[in-house]
Design a protein around this motif. Sequence first.
Motif, PDB file in Angstrom:
ATOM      1  N   ILE A 157       0.834  -1.200   0.000  1.00 16.80           N
ATOM      2  CA  ILE A 157       0.000   0.000   0.000  1.00 16.80           C
ATOM      3  C   ILE A 157       0.867   1.248   0.000  1.00 16.80           C
ATOM      4  CG2 ILE A 157      -1.632   1.334   1.378  1.00 16.80           C
ATOM      5  CD1 ILE A 157      -2.802  -1.352   2.305  1.00 16.80           C
ATOM      6  N   THR A 158       1.905   1.247   0.822  1.00 21.13           N
ATOM      7  CA  THR A 158       2.792   2.411   0.896  1.00 21.13           C
ATOM      8  C   THR A 158       3.471   2.667  -0.438  1.00 21.13           C
ATOM      9  OG1 THR A 158       3.185   1.971   3.246  1.00 21.13           O
ATOM     10  CG2 THR A 158       4.737   3.416   2.125  1.00 21.13           C
ATOM     11  N   GLN A 159       4.002   1.612  -1.067  1.00 17.89           N
ATOM     12  CA  GLN A 159       4.662   1.775  -2.365  1.00 17.89           C
ATOM     13  C   GLN A 159       3.688   2.289  -3.419  1.00 17.89           C
ATOM     14  OE1 GLN A 159       6.272  -2.132  -3.084  1.00 17.89           O
ATOM     15  NE2 GLN A 159       8.147  -1.749  -1.901  1.00 17.89           N
ATOM     16  N   HIS A 181      -4.842   2.670  10.319  1.00 17.02           N
ATOM     17  CA  HIS A 181      -4.109   1.960  11.368  1.00 17.02           C
ATOM     18  C   HIS A 181      -2.840   1.333  10.807  1.00 17.02           C
ATOM     19  CE1 HIS A 181      -6.887   2.046  14.868  1.00 17.02           C
ATOM     20  NE2 HIS A 181      -7.825   2.200  13.940  1.00 17.02           N
ATOM     21  N   ARG A 182      -2.923   0.786   9.604  1.00 19.93           N
ATOM     22  CA  ARG A 182      -1.745   0.184   8.976  1.00 19.93           C
ATOM     23  C   ARG A 182      -0.692   1.240   8.651  1.00 19.93           C
ATOM     24  NH1 ARG A 182      -1.956  -4.974   6.851  1.00 19.93           N
ATOM     25  NH2 ARG A 182      -3.957  -6.075   7.034  1.00 19.93           N
ATOM     26  N   LEU A 183      -1.120   2.356   8.097  1.00 17.99           N
ATOM     27  CA  LEU A 183      -0.172   3.399   7.721  1.00 17.99           C
ATOM     28  C   LEU A 183       0.502   4.029   8.939  1.00 17.99           C
ATOM     29  CD1 LEU A 183      -2.126   5.178   4.832  1.00 17.99           C
ATOM     30  CD2 LEU A 183      -0.226   3.553   4.639  1.00 17.99           C
ATOM     31  N   LEU A 184      -0.215   4.064  10.059  1.00 20.96           N
ATOM     32  CA  LEU A 184       0.383   4.622  11.273  1.00 20.96           C
ATOM     33  C   LEU A 184       1.528   3.765  11.807  1.00 20.96           C
ATOM     34  CD1 LEU A 184      -2.760   5.933  13.189  1.00 20.96           C
ATOM     35  CD2 LEU A 184      -0.858   7.298  12.325  1.00 20.96           C
ATOM     36  N   ARG A 193       4.394  11.775   4.697  1.00 26.22           N
ATOM     37  CA  ARG A 193       3.975  11.991   3.317  1.00 26.22           C
ATOM     38  C   ARG A 193       2.536  11.550   3.066  1.00 26.22           C
ATOM     39  NH1 ARG A 193       8.807  10.496  -0.940  1.00 26.22           N
ATOM     40  NH2 ARG A 193      10.149  12.300  -0.496  1.00 26.22           N
ATOM     41  N   LEU A 194       2.084  10.516   3.761  1.00 24.19           N
ATOM     42  CA  LEU A 194       0.795   9.906   3.440  1.00 24.19           C
ATOM     43  C   LEU A 194      -0.329  10.296   4.392  1.00 24.19           C
ATOM     44  CD1 LEU A 194       2.008   6.292   2.536  1.00 24.19           C
ATOM     45  CD2 LEU A 194       1.636   8.249   1.012  1.00 24.19           C
ATOM     46  N   LEU A 195      -0.007  10.836   5.563  1.00 25.34           N
ATOM     47  CA  LEU A 195      -1.046  11.138   6.551  1.00 25.34           C
ATOM     48  C   LEU A 195      -1.046  12.603   6.980  1.00 25.34           C
ATOM     49  CD1 LEU A 195      -0.742   7.968   8.824  1.00 25.34           C
ATOM     50  CD2 LEU A 195      -2.459   8.431   7.057  1.00 25.34           C
ATOM     51  N   ALA A 196      -0.418  13.452   6.192  1.00 30.73           N
ATOM     52  CA  ALA A 196      -0.339  14.858   6.565  1.00 30.73           C
ATOM     53  C   ALA A 196      -1.583  15.642   6.151  1.00 30.73           C
ATOM     54  CB  ALA A 196       0.907  15.492   5.943  1.00 30.73           C
ATOM     55  N   ASP A 197      -2.375  15.084   5.244  1.00 32.34           N
ATOM     56  CA  ASP A 197      -3.530  15.812   4.710  1.00 32.34           C
ATOM     57  C   ASP A 197      -4.740  14.875   4.729  1.00 32.34           C
ATOM     58  OD1 ASP A 197      -5.255  17.519   3.477  1.00 32.34           O
ATOM     59  OD2 ASP A 197      -4.135  17.693   1.598  1.00 32.34           O
ATOM     60  N   LEU A 198      -5.573  15.000   5.764  1.00 27.29           N
ATOM     61  CA  LEU A 198      -6.693  14.073   5.963  1.00 27.29           C
ATOM     62  C   LEU A 198      -8.025  14.811   5.944  1.00 27.29           C
ATOM     63  CD1 LEU A 198      -5.212  11.918   8.868  1.00 27.29           C
ATOM     64  CD2 LEU A 198      -5.483  11.207   6.500  1.00 27.29           C
ATOM     65  N   MET A 199      -9.006  14.201   5.291  1.00 23.59           N
ATOM     66  CA  MET A 199     -10.380  14.700   5.297  1.00 23.59           C
ATOM     67  C   MET A 199     -11.267  13.571   5.804  1.00 23.59           C
ATOM     68  SD  MET A 199     -10.397  16.672   1.606  1.00 23.59           S
ATOM     69  CE  MET A 199      -9.053  15.700   0.909  1.00 23.59           C
ATOM     70  N   PRO A 314      -8.250   6.373  14.112  1.00 25.02           N
ATOM     71  CA  PRO A 314      -7.138   6.569  15.046  1.00 25.02           C
ATOM     72  C   PRO A 314      -6.699   8.013  15.197  1.00 25.02           C
ATOM     73  CG  PRO A 314      -6.315   5.727  12.961  1.00 25.02           C
ATOM     74  CD  PRO A 314      -7.817   5.736  12.852  1.00 25.02           C
ATOM     75  N   ILE A 315      -7.248   8.909  14.383  1.00 20.02           N
ATOM     76  CA  ILE A 315      -6.828  10.308  14.465  1.00 20.02           C
ATOM     77  C   ILE A 315      -7.931  11.195  15.024  1.00 20.02           C
ATOM     78  CG2 ILE A 315      -5.180  10.088  12.577  1.00 20.02           C
ATOM     79  CD1 ILE A 315      -7.277  11.331  10.745  1.00 20.02           C
ATOM     80  N   GLY A 316      -9.014  10.598  15.530  1.00 21.35           N
ATOM     81  CA  GLY A 316     -10.089  11.369  16.144  1.00 21.35           C
ATOM     82  C   GLY A 316     -11.148  11.786  15.150  1.00 21.35           C
ATOM     83  N   GLN A 317     -12.099  12.595  15.616  1.00 22.31           N
ATOM     84  CA  GLN A 317     -13.211  13.081  14.812  1.00 22.31           C
ATOM     85  C   GLN A 317     -13.088  14.587  14.622  1.00 22.31           C
ATOM     86  OE1 GLN A 317     -15.592  11.319  13.364  1.00 22.31           O
ATOM     87  NE2 GLN A 317     -14.955   9.349  14.192  1.00 22.31           N
ATOM     88  N   PRO A 318     -13.695  15.139  13.564  1.00 21.21           N
ATOM     89  CA  PRO A 318     -13.684  16.598  13.391  1.00 21.21           C
ATOM     90  C   PRO A 318     -14.290  17.303  14.595  1.00 21.21           C
ATOM     91  CG  PRO A 318     -14.499  15.504  11.408  1.00 21.21           C
ATOM     92  CD  PRO A 318     -14.390  14.438  12.473  1.00 21.21           C
ATOM     93  N   ASP A 319     -13.674  18.387  15.001  1.00 24.98           N
ATOM     94  CA  ASP A 319     -14.131  19.115  16.195  1.00 24.98           C
ATOM     95  C   ASP A 319     -15.562  19.611  16.055  1.00 24.98           C
ATOM     96  OD1 ASP A 319     -11.670  18.693  17.341  1.00 24.98           O
ATOM     97  OD2 ASP A 319     -10.841  20.622  16.683  1.00 24.98           O
ATOM     98  N   ARG A 320     -15.994  19.910  14.825  1.00 18.70           N
ATOM     99  CA  ARG A 320     -17.332  20.475  14.646  1.00 18.70           C
ATOM    100  C   ARG A 320     -18.429  19.434  14.821  1.00 18.70           C
ATOM    101  NH1 ARG A 320     -15.416  19.294   9.609  1.00 18.70           N
ATOM    102  NH2 ARG A 320     -16.872  18.276   8.162  1.00 18.70           N
ATOM    103  N   LEU A 321     -18.066  18.142  14.798  1.00 19.27           N
ATOM    104  CA  LEU A 321     -19.069  17.084  14.854  1.00 19.27           C
ATOM    105  C   LEU A 321     -19.008  16.274  16.130  1.00 19.27           C
ATOM    106  CD1 LEU A 321     -18.868  15.701  11.206  1.00 19.27           C
ATOM    107  CD2 LEU A 321     -20.655  17.122  12.163  1.00 19.27           C
ATOM    108  N   HIS A 322     -17.820  15.983  16.615  1.00 20.05           N
ATOM    109  CA  HIS A 322     -17.676  14.986  17.666  1.00 20.05           C
ATOM    110  C   HIS A 322     -18.397  15.334  18.964  1.00 20.05           C
ATOM    111  CE1 HIS A 322     -15.471  12.725  20.851  1.00 20.05           C
ATOM    112  NE2 HIS A 322     -15.687  11.756  19.997  1.00 20.05           N
ATOM    113  N   PRO A 323     -18.218  16.539  19.560  1.00 19.66           N
ATOM    114  CA  PRO A 323     -18.901  16.815  20.837  1.00 19.66           C
ATOM    115  C   PRO A 323     -20.417  16.737  20.735  1.00 19.66           C
ATOM    116  CG  PRO A 323     -17.170  18.428  20.395  1.00 19.66           C
ATOM    117  CD  PRO A 323     -17.366  17.660  19.129  1.00 19.66           C
TER     118      PRO A 323
END
Length: 393
Positions: A157-159, A181-184, A193-199, A314-323
């Motif tokens: 996957i990384t390659q 979880h695998r990429l972490l 390179r692969l987890l710096a920009d998440l939506m 593993p990186i949490g939920q968006p702040d506008r939705l989670h609470p």
Amino acid sequence: MQLVFHPTTQIVDILHQLVSRAYGHCLQLYPDIQSFTGNVYRQDSPLPQFASPACITGLAGVGKSCLASALERVLPSDGYVACPPESSKFPMRSLWRVDVQVRSSLKDMLAPLGGSEGSLGDQLKTARKRAYRDGVALLLADEFQFLTASASANTRITQTLLSMGYCGLPTVYVANHSLLHRLLRRPQEDRDRLLADLMILSPDTPESDDWSDTLAALIAVSPEIFRINPKTDAPQFHRYCAGIKRAAVGLLVEGYRIARSQTNDGRFTVNMEHIQSAYRSHLFFAHRIDIEIVTQQLILGRQVDNKRNDLWCPIGQPDRLHPKLTEEMRQRRDLRLTEEIQRAATSGQERKTNKPVNRTHHTGESSTVVKLPRRARPDAETLRTNAASLRDL
């Protein structure tokens, strides 16, 4: 019903981000016709040497692939452009979409632009030149979960993702939580390179207009059969599917089957009682397990089953939705728990008639105190049964 798509606020926001990236890429790389025609015939592509891929993640069934299909409809369709002075025609395609399959190799994925001949390096070089010539503004890779089945999945996957980044295009890949979880677990240079920009695409909240509008769109497939109010019934319906659209469709389909099986003349409607029965049916068992885990995690704010990485971001939920979502889920769970305790405290006849217990005070001159027998200490099996009943609420 599988074809129903309602663009929620989250989906529109993500689409806007992706279109903006594609537009910015075009402004930078295609300033005028002269620059374009000159770069087309260059030996090396003018595209950047590497573009860090962005990631769209979310629970399975929440609408990620539908979002990818919507992006195809939003971007301009394929065509041709004529460039003076010879008016040479060049093919134009705004999106390069790659659907990853179980046996897909990196060479297979690059074949549409890089051809199938030569080494991987040759493919990348050809893909970069053709991508610029064809005006590709965005590279989208979907269905990456198919690559997680092999023993060497992490490396593969990384390659694959890094190679797509070397195409030099704005790249977006769609991933379930299990892939994150695998990429972490990869080295830091790969994570950067692969987890710096998440939506993150999250389930809509029970009381939101997005959720009631989504439910209304599903019911509109057959409004004469589905007698469900998308406004008043939306929170209760959300309880049975946790806002996951694929599970919502499963509930409606199973509710339809149950309602139809209860009539002989072919005349029937589907209401919330049928949806509740559908939730408890054996055909909905797999969805029900997932929904219960998702609900517990939202309330507790942590992963409750370490074997189900696909259900925990593993990186949490968006702040506008989670609470807001967590508080609504907790309040509804407390209400259901109170109702269940009250129901268990009433007699069978009282539950049947759904009437409260009427208690009167004895006003006689004397009364007799009756000693109740002491209850035996519960054994392990009783404790497990009680714990299971609370989890089912």
